[in-house]
Motif scaffolding. Structure first.
Motif, short mmCIF file in Angstrom:
data_model
loop_
_atom_site.label_atom_id
_atom_site.label_comp_id
_atom_site.label_asym_id
_atom_site.label_seq_id
_atom_site.Cartn_x
_atom_site.Cartn_y
_atom_site.Cartn_z
N ASN A 32 42.67 66.45 33.09
CA ASN A 32 42.82 65.40 32.11
C ASN A 32 43.97 64.55 32.62
O ASN A 32 44.86 64.24 31.53
CB ASN A 32 42.81 65.80 30.58
CG ASN A 32 42.59 64.85 29.64
OD1 ASN A 32 41.97 63.71 29.98
ND2 ASN A 32 42.97 64.93 28.68
N SER A 34 45.85 61.19 34.90
CA SER A 34 45.67 59.67 35.11
C SER A 34 45.25 59.87 36.86
O SER A 34 45.70 60.78 37.54
CB SER A 34 46.67 58.73 34.84
OG SER A 34 47.91 59.23 35.74
N LEU A 261 44.27 50.84 26.37
CA LEU A 261 43.15 51.54 26.35
C LEU A 261 41.66 51.25 25.57
O LEU A 261 40.75 51.35 26.04
CB LEU A 261 43.49 53.05 25.66
CG LEU A 261 44.49 53.86 25.96
CD1 LEU A 261 44.77 55.15 25.39
CD2 LEU A 261 44.21 54.67 27.59
N TYR A 289 36.27 59.88 28.64
CA TYR A 289 37.46 59.42 28.91
C TYR A 289 38.17 59.31 30.48
O TYR A 289 38.63 58.47 30.77
CB TYR A 289 38.52 60.36 28.08
CG TYR A 289 39.77 60.08 28.43
CD1 TYR A 289 40.34 59.10 27.66
CD2 TYR A 289 40.78 61.19 28.84
CE1 TYR A 289 42.07 58.70 27.72
CE2 TYR A 289 42.24 60.88 28.79
CZ TYR A 289 42.67 59.70 28.14
OH TYR A 289 43.91 59.80 28.33
N SER A 290 37.64 60.36 31.31
CA SER A 290 38.19 60.42 32.53
C SER A 290 37.28 59.58 33.57
O SER A 290 37.84 59.03 34.20
CB SER A 290 38.11 61.75 32.95
OG SER A 290 36.67 62.29 33.19
N LEU A 294 40.21 55.80 31.54
CA LEU A 294 41.27 55.84 32.56
C LEU A 294 41.16 54.91 33.75
O LEU A 294 42.13 54.36 34.05
CB LEU A 294 41.56 57.28 32.75
CG LEU A 294 42.05 58.18 32.01
CD1 LEU A 294 42.44 59.58 32.16
CD2 LEU A 294 43.27 57.83 31.08
N ASP A 308 48.32 56.74 28.20
CA ASP A 308 47.08 57.58 28.00
C ASP A 308 46.91 58.00 26.55
O ASP A 308 47.78 57.58 25.63
CB ASP A 308 47.18 59.14 28.84
CG ASP A 308 48.46 59.85 28.47
OD1 ASP A 308 49.11 59.68 27.29
OD2 ASP A 308 48.94 60.59 29.26
#
Length: 589
Positions: A32, A34, A261, A289-290, A294, A308
């Motif tokens: 998790n 960046s 975000l 999310y990933s 991001l 993040d």
């Protein structure tokens, strides 16, 4: 695990750009982090190498271009990527950290597991369950908000409740530690200094592994420690190194992080998610999310590694997604262990009014296209056209054969042309054997007999020969020439016998293997160019030396067993595979 040197080490091979990207994505998804941190932890020029431990456990390790092992995986663990301490020194908070007093560190270095009485601090804000990976660092007495550099990696053996309660038994099953045999194949550098434990779970490390203190504005006055002391026993003084000078601070307000975000979600919906089929949903929150938050942050945010979810006003991914669900931008379903994103609203007013920007994903795709284009260009390299030629040579007697037969005695012949010439000669003189036409009655022709006769051959043994033998013996009495044609280069015609490029792996200075490359000059390659390219491809040192007695011929030495890498390089330069000879002399017979 790595108490003894690694065995059955296979030849290290550089990862292709596509394989390196896949490995980076695995690291990003697993830990998790960046994409920018992923580039630091999975750098360009990574090398892979298979190994076996002294207990015969099979695995794969990934080396940096500098020769430090960064990651390893074990077959029994389903190829889970495990960071080494070299990697943890680049990002202290990659794994949850447990601290232990200085007196226990030497015991761990000897390969022992960490016992429950030796645990001082455990992460209080993370849900840890066996057999999750954890890092082990030195406890700094009287400094509860700092700990030393991670010195070991292992798997949690018991739940946190048992650690808090104390008692006996193993707390962590050790996998790898500072100064073990895996560490010692690297640069063997000393650990960095201590690090301040931030509110959000640890410091953000710079690329050099120094203790960087990157702080988000608005958080400085809040409680910082996210570790919990266990037991309270005085284990003795530690000897921490003085903290490194703090790195320059990037001040990014929490509301700014939240806005970035949120815009990333809008960008992902407008650019990618709206085109996905309904079968692509639901998407687990972590994957969403990933994969869709991001990577869709604006290009340039890599300068601020703390952009993040943990540094936003939402503090957690679940809270962020609930807000987006309430606003109708997407819909989620609360599930354990994580929520599911069920759908996105491509027609939402905020999505439609969103102004697209250049994202980190756009930059990555551009880079991938460039790398793919370079690989395609390499694949388009046209193979050299190489001809072996033979020329009549009067002193050896082959000149008479051509002049007596009425052929050009100054021309260069290919082997096929030479064969056709012999057939024409024996047909004109009726030398074909009547019983078997594949044989030639050489004893019936003085010129032909002189050509094929050796010093120890009798007339009886040469009464007749196979046609192929006649051609072979004739070629041996002629001068060798060769012609090389390469794309964009003038044809090269030289006298002499062309020999293949030699690639030999040898063991020198005990167990150290090197690869020696020679004989490449006739194939339009220069020693300096070969050495430079192999240094880059193999991520190791190279050297050039002149071969004894051959001033114009050189030998390139490459560190390590690099037979495949060198072969691939020569093929990429157009050298035909039949003109490459390899030998591995490191293998014990």
């Amino acid at each position: 695990m790595f108490k003894k040197p690694l065995s059955n080490l296979k030849t290290s091979a550089p990862l292709r750009s596509s394989d390196r990207r896949k490995l980076k994505q695995r690291v990003i998804a697993t830990y998790n982090i960046s994409p920018e941190i992923g580039d630091i932890l999975v750098p360009e020029g990574l090398m892979s190498r298979r190994f076996a431990t002294n207990t015969n456990e099979q695995g794969v390790a990934y080396w940096s271009p500098d020769g430090d092992p960064l990651w390893f995986s074990l077959a029994k663990d389903g190829d889970e990527l495990i960071p080494t301490v070299y990697t943890l020194w680049k990002k202290y908070d990659l794994l949850p950290c447990i601290t232990t007093p200085a007196a226990v560190i030497p015991v761990l270095m000897g390969g022992a597991d960490l016992m429950i009485p030796g645990v001082v601090q455990i992460p209080s804000s993370q849900t840890l369950v066996p057999p999750q990976l954890v890092a082990i660092a030195q406890y700094i007495k009287d400094c509860p908000t700092t700990f030393g550099a991670p010195l070991a990696v292992g798997r949690l053996a018991v739940d946190l409740g048992k650690l808090k309660a104390g008692g006996k038994g193993k707390a962590v099953h050790l996998l790898h530690s500072w100064k073990d045999c895996l560490f010692n194949v690297g640069s063997k550098v000393d650990p960095p200094g201590v690090v301040e434990v931030q509110e959000v779970g640890g410091s953000k490390e710079g690329a050099e592994g120094q203790a960087a203190e990157t702080v988000i504005a608005g958080e400085q006055d809040e409680p910082s420690a996210e570790v919990q002391e266990v037991g309270g026993t005085d284990f003795g003084e530690g000897n921490p190194d003085p903290p490194a000078d703090p790195a320059p601070r990037h001040l990014v307000q929490q509301p700014q992080v939240s806005t970035i975000l949120r815009n990333a979600v809008l960008q992902a919906i407008r650019g990618t998610l709206k085109s996905l089929p309904t079968s692509s949903f639901p998407v687990p929150a972590g994957t969403f999310y990933s994969s869709y938050i991001l990577p869709y942050r604006p290009a340039g945010t890599s300068e601020y590694p703390l952009i993040d979810i943990k540094h936003s006003t939402y503090k957690s991914l679940a809270a962020f997604l609930k807000v987006l669900d309430k606003q109708g931008i997407l819909t989620i379903k609360d599930m354990k262990p994580e929520p599911l994103v069920m759908s996105v609203a491509a027609s939402h007013s905020e999505v439609l009014s969103h102004t697209p920007y250049v994202s980190l994903r756009d930059i990555q795709l551009k880079e991938e296209k460039r790398e793919k284009r370079e690989e395609e260009e390499k694949a388009k390299v046209q193979e050299m056209e190489i001809k072996e030629l033979w020329k009549p040579h009067a002193p050896s007697g082959s000149g008479r054969f051509f002049s007596e037969g009425g052929f050009d005695s100054s021309a260069l012949y290919t082997y096929a042309e030479l064969k056709a010439t012999v057939i024409k000669y024996i047909t004109a003189r009726q030398l074909v054997n009547a019983h078997d036409q594949s044989y030639v009655n050489v004893s019936q022709d003085e010129v032909l007999l002189n050509i094929v006769a050796g010093k120890n051959d009798s007339d009886e043994s040469l009464e007749f020969l196979k046609r192929e033998e006649v051609v072979q013996k004739l070629s041996e009495k002629m001068q060798n020439w060769y012609e090389i044609r390469a794309e964009g280069r003038e044809p090269l015609l030289r006298k002499g016998q062309l020999k293949p490029v030699s690639i030999v792996a040898k063991t020198r200075q005990g167990r150290r293997a090197n690869t020696l490359v020679s004989g490449f000059e006739p194939f339009l390659l220069e020693a300096k160019e070969v050495a430079e390219e192999l240094r880059r491809i193999c991520a190791g040192s190279t050297g050039v030396s002149s071969l004894p007695g051959k001033a114009v011929r050189s030998e390139v030495l490459v560190q390590g067993k690099q037979i495949k890498a060198v072969t691939d390089f020569l093929l990429s330069r157009g050298v035909p595979k039949k003109w490459i000879e390899t030998a591995d002399l490191t293998v014990k017979k």
